[in-house]
Design an enzyme around this catalytic site. Structure first.
Site, mmCIF file in Angstrom:
data_model
loop_
_atom_site.group_PDB
_atom_site.id
_atom_site.type_symbol
_atom_site.label_atom_id
_atom_site.label_comp_id
_atom_site.label_asym_id
_atom_site.label_seq_id
_atom_site.Cartn_x
_atom_site.Cartn_y
_atom_site.Cartn_z
ATOM 1 N N GLU A 158 0.846 -1.177 0.000
ATOM 2 C CA GLU A 158 0.000 0.000 0.000
ATOM 3 C C GLU A 158 0.894 1.244 0.000
ATOM 4 O O GLU A 158 1.861 1.327 0.740
ATOM 5 C CB GLU A 158 -0.932 0.012 1.216
ATOM 6 C CG GLU A 158 -2.037 -1.026 1.123
ATOM 7 C CD GLU A 158 -3.038 -0.882 2.250
ATOM 8 O OE1 GLU A 158 -3.326 0.254 2.665
ATOM 9 O OE2 GLU A 158 -3.536 -1.920 2.724
ATOM 10 N N CYS A 266 -2.805 -6.380 5.777
ATOM 11 C CA CYS A 266 -2.146 -7.649 5.436
ATOM 12 C C CYS A 266 -1.448 -8.328 6.614
ATOM 13 O O CYS A 266 -1.818 -9.441 7.003
ATOM 14 C CB CYS A 266 -1.143 -7.416 4.313
ATOM 15 S SG CYS A 266 -1.907 -6.914 2.764
#
Length: 439
Positions: A158, A266
């Site tokens: 990200e 994650c």
């Protein structure tokens, strides 16, 4: 090539946009009507550098389409990517209901051969479950159609997802079918021009590769945070230690920065899910448990330092907070250390004045209107009249602030730096009481 992507989240939208950017014809399917309507108008649901222009340009060029009509998407693509969420279940395992729902939908509407590609992060054995689900639905329909289920895990960061997708360091594909190998090679050929980045393996190994990668990175972070705790108590400087061990090429400098804990969509979820998978097969995940426990403790380090500094008297204090997102260049606050800190401060009776370049709307969405939370329009507004400044996210604009201005705006010149952005000696020279991690 004609590609369909189910799920327009971080992974699905970035992957779809980048595939369209290199010339593929991509249809994105999502059940969220508002999200689909906004994307058709060029409104991007997430903040990700470089994503918005790619989405707009390829939508206008007719290579990227958005719909809530699953049948339309299934009829479109030979390749059917599943990129829906796999949130943690109550026991920590990955919840596969959305993945299996998409598999069922594909089976209900498919009328020719499909390659179903698991892009979501899923436990080992998920491809088998998807194949079973598709077979069950096809049998109920009374039709025989050829299909294959492949694993193609994403390795996107990200904040750098578009670049990671455009210039992948590896493309892992799990399959045992030659025609799937050929199809995936054709799909990813535009990203393979300099050298072959594709790694083919069996499906279960591909599924485990994704979890192993994220858990290894989380382990490196937690290890350094543990070393930081030791450094503080032993009178060492963890930044010097980091440079000393990072220069060893077997260790490297990546992911060995100590801080106030990792978060995001994650690492926490994947460590938890792989730990649960191990427990289900009676394998004791000693390291994964330790990684998870160390990170949970690390997220409380800043609050402990604050409480110690103020002799446990935080009630009525105003704390300035720079950084809400779990990392820079994203507005994602999932499992962010800032959330643990703010909630602990509120419980202790303190108020928070926060600033983040991108995550302000997300913070508003999560916490709503609160008397003990002020979302400030600038970094300076956040620290005005505060009793202390805390840094949770290492945004670039925080690297070289005006320390004289900070000192003047704070009630007392004290900074709690959860990302080790400044040099302790320099802060001391400027008259600050400075708390860092492992220094």
């Amino acid at each position: 090539m004609k590609v369909t992507v189910f799920g327009i989240g971080y992974v699905g939208l970035v992957q779809a946009a980048v595939l369209a950017e290199v010339g593929h014809d991509v249809v994105c399917v999502d059940i969220d009507q508002n999200k689909v309507a906004n994307l058709k108008r060029g409104i991007i649901p997430i903040y990700e550098p470089g994503l918005e222009p790619i989405v707009k340009e390829n939508s206008q060029a007719g290579r990227l389409h958005f719909t809530t009509d699953a049948a339309e998407g299934i009829a479109h693509g030979t390749l059917q990517f599943i990129a829906v969420g796999t949130p943690p279940d109550e026991d920590g395992s990955a919840d596969l209901q959305y993945v299996l729902a998409v598999a069922s939908t594909i089976a209900e509407h498919m009328n020719d051969r499909k390659i179903i590609v698991n892009k979501s992060t899923v436990p080992v054995g998920t491809a088998d479950k998807v194949a079973t689900k598709v077979t069950e639905v096809l049998q109920k329909r009374g039709v025989q159609l050829e299909f294959s289920v492949a694993s193609n895990p994403e390795f996107l960061k990200e904040g750098a997802a578009v670049n990671d997708c455009m210039r992948p360091d590896r493309i892992v594909v799990g399959t045992d079918r030659d025609y799937v190998v050929d199809t995936m090679k054709e799909l990813y050929a535009p990203f393979n021009r300099n050298h072959d980045r594709m790694i083919f393996m069996d499906v279960r190994s591909a599924e485990l590769t994704k979890y192993a990668a994220n858990c290894m990175l989380a382990t490196k972070i937690s290890f350094m945070n543990e070393m930081a705790g030791l450094a503080e108590r032993l009178g060492a400087d963890i930044e010097m230690v980091r440079q000393g061990i990072g220069s060893d090429p077997r260790i490297g400098f990546h992911f060995i920065y100590p801080g106030c804990g990792y978060g995001g969509s994650c690492f926490p979820k994947d460590v938890q899910a792989l730990k649960r998978t191990a427990e289900e097969i009676d394998f004791e995940p000693l390291i994964l448990r330790a990684v998870e426990e160390r990170n949970a403790q690390q997220k409380n380090v800043l609050f402990t330092k604050l409480s110690t500094h103020f002799n446990g008297q935080l009630k009525g204090k105003t704390i300035a907070l720079w950084g809400l997102a779990f990392k820079p260049n994203t507005d994602d606050m999932r499992d962010a250390p800032s959330r643990v800190l703010m909630e602990a401060l509120w419980k202790a009776g303190a108020t928070v004045q926060a600033y983040d370049p991108e995550a302000m709307e997300e913070a508003q969405r999560i916490y709503g209107l609160r008397d003990d939370l002020t979302l400030s329009g600038t970094p300076q507004a956040a620290i005005k009249g505060a009793d202390a400044l805390v840094i949770c996210t290492e945004w670039r604009q925080f690297r070289a602030p005006d320390f004289d201005q900070i000192s003047a705006l704070l009630k007392e010149p004290v900074i709690f730096d959860g990302r080790n952005m400044y040099e302790p000696e320099r802060m001391k020279q400027k008259g600050f009481t400075y708390y860092a991690i492992g220094r």
